[in-house]
Design a protein around this motif. Structure first.
Motif, PDB file in Angstrom:
ATOM      1  N   UNK A 161       0.827  -1.206   0.000  1.00  0.00           N
ATOM      2  CA  UNK A 161       0.000   0.000   0.000  1.00  0.00           C
ATOM      3  C   UNK A 161       0.863   1.257   0.000  1.00  0.00           C
ATOM      4  N   UNK A 162       1.957   1.212   0.728  1.00  0.00           N
ATOM      5  CA  UNK A 162       2.855   2.363   0.777  1.00  0.00           C
ATOM      6  C   UNK A 162       3.473   2.655  -0.582  1.00  0.00           C
ATOM      7  N   UNK A 163       3.901   1.609  -1.269  1.00  0.00           N
ATOM      8  CA  UNK A 163       4.490   1.795  -2.595  1.00  0.00           C
ATOM      9  C   UNK A 163       3.444   2.259  -3.604  1.00  0.00           C
ATOM     10  N   UNK A 164       2.219   1.763  -3.468  1.00  0.00           N
ATOM     11  CA  UNK A 164       1.144   2.207  -4.354  1.00  0.00           C
ATOM     12  C   UNK A 164       0.913   3.701  -4.168  1.00  0.00           C
ATOM     13  N   UNK A 165       0.865   4.148  -2.917  1.00  0.00           N
ATOM     14  CA  UNK A 165       0.666   5.576  -2.670  1.00  0.00           C
ATOM     15  C   UNK A 165       1.844   6.393  -3.207  1.00  0.00           C
ATOM     16  N   UNK A 166       3.059   5.959  -2.894  1.00  0.00           N
ATOM     17  CA  UNK A 166       4.240   6.739  -3.249  1.00  0.00           C
ATOM     18  C   UNK A 166       4.487   6.777  -4.751  1.00  0.00           C
ATOM     19  N   UNK A 167       4.354   5.620  -5.404  1.00  0.00           N
ATOM     20  CA  UNK A 167       4.741   5.533  -6.809  1.00  0.00           C
ATOM     21  C   UNK A 167       3.578   5.687  -7.781  1.00  0.00           C
ATOM     22  N   UNK A 168       2.363   5.301  -7.351  1.00  0.00           N
ATOM     23  CA  UNK A 168       1.219   5.414  -8.244  1.00  0.00           C
ATOM     24  C   UNK A 168       0.467   6.721  -8.002  1.00  0.00           C
ATOM     25  N   UNK A 169       0.071   6.952  -6.748  1.00  0.00           N
ATOM     26  CA  UNK A 169      -0.714   8.154  -6.470  1.00  0.00           C
ATOM     27  C   UNK A 169       0.118   9.420  -6.665  1.00  0.00           C
ATOM     28  N   UNK A 170       1.267   9.508  -6.004  1.00  0.00           N
ATOM     29  CA  UNK A 170       2.048  10.744  -6.070  1.00  0.00           C
ATOM     30  C   UNK A 170       2.779  10.901  -7.401  1.00  0.00           C
ATOM     31  N   UNK A 171       3.462   9.850  -7.852  1.00  0.00           N
ATOM     32  CA  UNK A 171       4.272   9.973  -9.060  1.00  0.00           C
ATOM     33  C   UNK A 171       3.423   9.979 -10.330  1.00  0.00           C
ATOM     34  N   UNK A 180      -5.228  15.832  -7.702  1.00  0.00           N
ATOM     35  CA  UNK A 180      -4.538  14.866  -6.842  1.00  0.00           C
ATOM     36  C   UNK A 180      -3.323  15.479  -6.182  1.00  0.00           C
ATOM     37  N   UNK A 181      -2.783  16.535  -6.767  1.00  0.00           N
ATOM     38  CA  UNK A 181      -1.574  17.145  -6.214  1.00  0.00           C
ATOM     39  C   UNK A 181      -1.823  17.799  -4.862  1.00  0.00           C
ATOM     40  N   UNK A 182      -3.067  18.200  -4.623  1.00  0.00           N
ATOM     41  CA  UNK A 182      -3.382  18.810  -3.325  1.00  0.00           C
ATOM     42  C   UNK A 182      -3.232  17.798  -2.195  1.00  0.00           C
ATOM     43  N   UNK A 183      -3.434  16.506  -2.501  1.00  0.00           N
ATOM     44  CA  UNK A 183      -3.326  15.447  -1.501  1.00  0.00           C
ATOM     45  C   UNK A 183      -2.002  14.701  -1.661  1.00  0.00           C
ATOM     46  N   UNK A 184      -0.944  15.449  -1.865  1.00  0.00           N
ATOM     47  CA  UNK A 184       0.366  14.855  -2.108  1.00  0.00           C
ATOM     48  C   UNK A 184       1.388  15.412  -1.130  1.00  0.00           C
ATOM     49  N   UNK A 185       2.010  14.528  -0.366  1.00  0.00           N
ATOM     50  CA  UNK A 185       3.072  14.955   0.548  1.00  0.00           C
ATOM     51  C   UNK A 185       4.199  15.618  -0.226  1.00  0.00           C
ATOM     52  N   UNK A 186       4.455  15.120  -1.410  1.00  0.00           N
ATOM     53  CA  UNK A 186       5.512  15.706  -2.242  1.00  0.00           C
ATOM     54  C   UNK A 186       5.220  17.176  -2.537  1.00  0.00           C
ATOM     55  N   UNK A 187       3.989  17.490  -2.911  1.00  0.00           N
ATOM     56  CA  UNK A 187       3.638  18.873  -3.212  1.00  0.00           C
ATOM     57  C   UNK A 187       3.662  19.745  -1.957  1.00  0.00           C
TER      58      UNK A 187
END
Length: 239
Positions: A161-171, A180-187
């Motif tokens: 789940x962590x990799x899905x969030x990090x690599x699929x959702x954020x990337x 989706x960028x509003x819900x991104x730790x990266x942003x």
């Protein structure tokens, strides 16, 4: 709220030979790529921002966060050794807070330090690019550690789940779907980096105020909920 014994056990679990190799691989790769880019392209501020943003912050930091955050608690729950901790006279929120501190420290060391080194290699911190992305890595480390520690507490498939969030959702979604960028730790971390750099090389789709609020809220809620879930774990004969 901090127990040295729990911290020592967590550090030992996270920095064991197997995980240490995984944790060290991405930073070494980042530095090696930075050396190659500097040798081929010279010192260029835009190139430095692209490498640090695309490889360090978007890939390395979340993956290290997944490894450290889920590894701080998940394996103990999976193999049942968490019973040892829960049988001790230690408050369960203290266990979570201690493990969170360790996860944050490990994530910061293995992500922010190599980001700073890579930034100085790429352009010598021109336009504060190296420092800005290092600050972003530090800020993101806190939120990622809290989120992935929560995942490690509530799910046996936390790494997936962590990799899905990090690599699929954020990337993936973060780069294709504006909302989706509003819900991104990266942003959120980029918003802080943009303030530090003060230029146009580092940008974020989220305002600094919004990013700060979301970083604090997510970190606090994830930590609190992880503590609540740990409270629900019962030992045999505890009822």
């Amino acid at each position: 709220m901090y127990d040295p014994t729990v911290a020592r056990l967590t550090y030992r679990a996270l920095l064991g030979r197997r995980r240490a190799l995984i944790l060290g691989a991405l930073p070494l790769l980042l530095i090696a790529i930075s050396v190659a880019v500097r040798a081929l392209a010279g010192a260029d501020d835009q190139t430095a921002a692209d490498v640090l943003g695309g490889l360090a912050l978007a890939t390395m930091v979340p993956i290290i966060g997944v490894i450290a955050g889920t590894g701080a608690m998940g394996p103990e729950i999976d193999d049942g050794s968490v019973v040892y901790l829960l049988s001790k006279p230690i408050k369960r929120p203290t266990i979570i807070y201690t493990k969170l501190i360790v996860a944050i420290a490990v994530t910061m060391v293995f992500s922010a330090v190599p980001t700073l080194i890579a930034g100085f290699i790429l352009n010598g911190n021109g336009q504060q690019v190296a420092v800005a992305y290092t600050v972003a890595a530090l800020v993101a480390s806190i939120a990622y550690a809290a989120l992935f520690l929560l995942l490690g507490t509530v799910s046996r498939h936390a790494v997936v789940f962590g990799l899905v969030y990090a690599l699929v959702w954020e990337a993936l979604f973060g780069s294709l779907v504006p909302g989706a960028r509003t819900l991104s730790v990266q942003q959120w971390s980029l918003a802080v980096a943009q303030k530090v750099s003060g230029g146009d090389l580092v940008t974020s789709d989220v305002s600094l105020t919004t990013a700060t609020v979301l970083l604090v809220v997510v970190t606090v809620l994830a930590t609190w909920y992880a503590g609540q879930k740990l409270r629900t774990l019962t030992l045999a004969g505890e009822e």
